[in-house]
Scaffold this motif. Structure first.
Motif, PDB file in Angstrom:
ATOM      1  N   SER A 133      -7.947   9.063   1.881  1.00 40.82           N
ATOM      2  CA  SER A 133      -9.090  10.153   1.545  1.00 40.82           C
ATOM      3  C   SER A 133      -9.934   9.213   0.555  1.00 40.82           C
ATOM      4  O   SER A 133      -9.768   7.947  -0.027  1.00 40.82           O
ATOM      5  CB  SER A 133      -8.574  11.479   0.532  1.00 40.82           C
ATOM      6  OG  SER A 133      -7.482  10.850  -0.332  1.00 40.82           O
ATOM      7  N   GLN A 147      -6.847  13.689   4.956  1.00 36.92           N
ATOM      8  CA  GLN A 147      -7.490  14.126   4.154  1.00 36.92           C
ATOM      9  C   GLN A 147      -9.111  13.825   3.291  1.00 36.92           C
ATOM     10  O   GLN A 147      -8.872  13.815   2.666  1.00 36.92           O
ATOM     11  CB  GLN A 147      -6.721  14.601   2.855  1.00 36.92           C
ATOM     12  CG  GLN A 147      -5.751  15.676   3.143  1.00 36.92           C
ATOM     13  CD  GLN A 147      -4.608  15.929   1.893  1.00 36.92           C
ATOM     14  OE1 GLN A 147      -5.189  15.394   0.784  1.00 36.92           O
ATOM     15  NE2 GLN A 147      -3.414  16.619   2.345  1.00 36.92           N
ATOM     16  N   ARG A 169      -1.754   8.714   1.885  1.00 34.11           N
ATOM     17  CA  ARG A 169      -0.583   9.526   1.127  1.00 34.11           C
ATOM     18  C   ARG A 169       0.605   8.889   1.380  1.00 34.11           C
ATOM     19  O   ARG A 169       0.903   8.337   2.501  1.00 34.11           O
ATOM     20  CB  ARG A 169      -0.614  10.776   1.252  1.00 34.11           C
ATOM     21  CG  ARG A 169      -1.594  11.883   0.708  1.00 34.11           C
ATOM     22  CD  ARG A 169      -1.619  13.133   1.445  1.00 34.11           C
ATOM     23  NE  ARG A 169      -1.921  13.001   2.514  1.00 34.11           N
ATOM     24  CZ  ARG A 169      -1.188  14.424   2.904  1.00 34.11           C
ATOM     25  NH1 ARG A 169      -0.677  14.890   2.803  1.00 34.11           N
ATOM     26  NH2 ARG A 169      -1.014  14.846   4.555  1.00 34.11           N
ATOM     27  N   ARG A 170       1.408   9.026   0.688  1.00 31.49           N
ATOM     28  CA  ARG A 170       3.139   8.194   1.099  1.00 31.49           C
ATOM     29  C   ARG A 170       3.268   8.731   1.860  1.00 31.49           C
ATOM     30  O   ARG A 170       4.088   7.876   2.796  1.00 31.49           O
ATOM     31  CB  ARG A 170       4.268   8.561  -0.577  1.00 31.49           C
ATOM     32  CG  ARG A 170       4.723   7.857  -0.519  1.00 31.49           C
ATOM     33  CD  ARG A 170       6.222   8.235  -1.612  1.00 31.49           C
ATOM     34  NE  ARG A 170       6.574   9.647  -1.019  1.00 31.49           N
ATOM     35  CZ  ARG A 170       6.825  10.179  -0.326  1.00 31.49           C
ATOM     36  NH1 ARG A 170       8.051   8.849   0.618  1.00 31.49           N
ATOM     37  NH2 ARG A 170       7.520  10.679   0.056  1.00 31.49           N
ATOM     38  N   ASP A 196      -5.314   0.565   4.018  1.00 32.39           N
ATOM     39  CA  ASP A 196      -5.420   0.116   2.858  1.00 32.39           C
ATOM     40  C   ASP A 196      -5.692  -0.842   2.425  1.00 32.39           C
ATOM     41  O   ASP A 196      -5.463  -2.443   2.986  1.00 32.39           O
ATOM     42  CB  ASP A 196      -3.882   0.193   1.891  1.00 32.39           C
ATOM     43  CG  ASP A 196      -3.668   0.960   0.895  1.00 32.39           C
ATOM     44  OD1 ASP A 196      -3.713   1.655   0.282  1.00 32.39           O
ATOM     45  OD2 ASP A 196      -3.435  -0.810   0.257  1.00 32.39           O
ATOM     46  N   GLY A 251     -10.995   9.438  -2.428  1.00 26.82           N
ATOM     47  CA  GLY A 251      -9.884   9.195  -3.748  1.00 26.82           C
ATOM     48  C   GLY A 251      -8.665   8.381  -3.489  1.00 26.82           C
ATOM     49  O   GLY A 251      -8.555   7.555  -4.934  1.00 26.82           O
ATOM     50  N   GLU A 252      -8.199   9.282  -3.227  1.00 18.93           N
ATOM     51  CA  GLU A 252      -6.116   8.132  -3.255  1.00 18.93           C
ATOM     52  C   GLU A 252      -5.721   7.973  -2.130  1.00 18.93           C
ATOM     53  O   GLU A 252      -5.263   6.654  -1.919  1.00 18.93           O
ATOM     54  CB  GLU A 252      -5.979   9.591  -3.374  1.00 18.93           C
ATOM     55  CG  GLU A 252      -6.382  10.944  -4.180  1.00 18.93           C
ATOM     56  CD  GLU A 252      -5.745  10.169  -5.741  1.00 18.93           C
ATOM     57  OE1 GLU A 252      -4.580   9.925  -5.845  1.00 18.93           O
ATOM     58  OE2 GLU A 252      -5.774  11.052  -6.423  1.00 18.93           O
TER      59      GLU A 252
END
Length: 311
Positions: free
Chosen positions: A263, A168, A269-270, A241, A265-266
């Motif tokens: 992405s 994303q 994802r999990r 990460d 901003g985030e």
């Protein structure tokens, strides 16, 4: 006799405007409608006023605009010398129109030898600005082309090199910059999500600086399932990460890596993180305080450099 008892035939009749007077009144009402007050009471011109002040052709009420091409469905305007030169050299490109300024034609020919697959049309720089926008750095060239048809994942894996998976990442300039780094470090492909990733655009191609033509950009409906498919094909799936242990290129020298970036901003994802074989970070000895992460395109470049390091 009191006014209310005046005979009907003697009462004043309502005034009937002529057709020309009604037209004038309609225009006046429209002029008032085209202004709306600011909070401080000043009037603001609307788009209709800009049309009224625009240059007109010989017919009254018809606005004159330059005749400019628009991208049909499934096509995209590419711009910039590097992006357009690379597209002209790509036999997989289906090209429709090539617009160039006089000075840019020679610069383009220096990067991609003529004859080109499509004949150039000479235009003024102002026409390109009108077509693409004043803030676009088009360098005097614009190419109308169909979007590329990507290969399948299996076809992309026939080529050597790591695979980059973007979970994303939404900014086309970031995706373009990652494609550029992927080309520099010999990546086999870049995979993005079908719904939450930018389409092939001029901005993306400009940021890629020609890499869009050499590195396949694949679209996956489901990122987690794509990671499972990459594992089945023999890839070691690594999520990037900030909290992971430092990425080590020599430790992965014997593996084919699929590098996953989250992405802007985030991050990851999990479900994406849980599907990875391991999660790593980038060693940043100077990181202090608020500086604890990198832009996603910069992180991709650093990670690809580390993966290329064998010693």
């Amino acid at each position: 006799m009191r006014p209310e008892e005046t005979p009907a035939q003697d009462r004043p009749r309502p005034r009937r405007d002529s057709p020309q007077e009604r037209t004038n009144q309609d225009r006046a009402n429209q002029e008032r409608a085209n202004f709306r007050p600011r909070p401080e009471g000043r009037a603001v011109r609307t788009h209709a006023d800009d049309q009224d002040d625009a240059p007109r052709s010989g017919h009254r009420g018809q606005e004159h605009r330059p005749s400019l091409p628009e991208a049909p469905r499934g096509a995209v305007w590419l711009y910039g010398l590097h992006a357009v030169a690379a597209a002209l050299a790509n036999p997989a490109r289906r090209m429709r129109r090539l617009l160039v300024t006089d000075e840019a034609e020679a610069a383009l020919a220096a990067r991609q030898q003529q004859p080109w697959p499509v004949s150039p049309e000479r235009v003024e720089r102002s026409r390109l600005e009108h077509l693409l926008g004043r803030d676009v750095v088009h360098q005097g060239v614009a190419l109308l082309s169909d979007a590329l048809t990507p290969p399948t994942l299996a076809q992309a894996l026939e080529h050597p090199g790591p695979v980059i998976v973007l979970d994303q990442v939404a900014d086309p300039r970031n995706v373009g910059a990652i494609l550029r780094s992927a080309a520099a470090f010999g990546a086999a492909a870049v995979v993005v999500q079908e719904r939450n990733a930018p389409e092939e655009t001029g901005a993306l191609a400009k940021a890629a600086s020609g890499a869009l033509e050499t590195v396949p950009l694949l679209r996956a409906v489901n990122i987690a399932r794509t990671l499972v498919a990459l594992k089945a094909a023999g890839c070691w799936v690594i999520g990037l990460d900030a909290g992971g242990l430092p990425l080590s290129g020599p430790a992965l020298a014997q593996r084919r890596v699929a590098l996953v970036l989250g992405s802007e901003g985030e991050g990851l994802r999990r479900l994406t993180r849980d599907t990875c074989d391991e999660v790593v970070g980038i060693a940043m000895p100077g990181a202090t305080g608020r500086l604890d992460s990198l832009n996603v395109s910069v992180a991709a470049a650093v990670a690809l450099y580390e993966l290329a390091r064998r010693e």
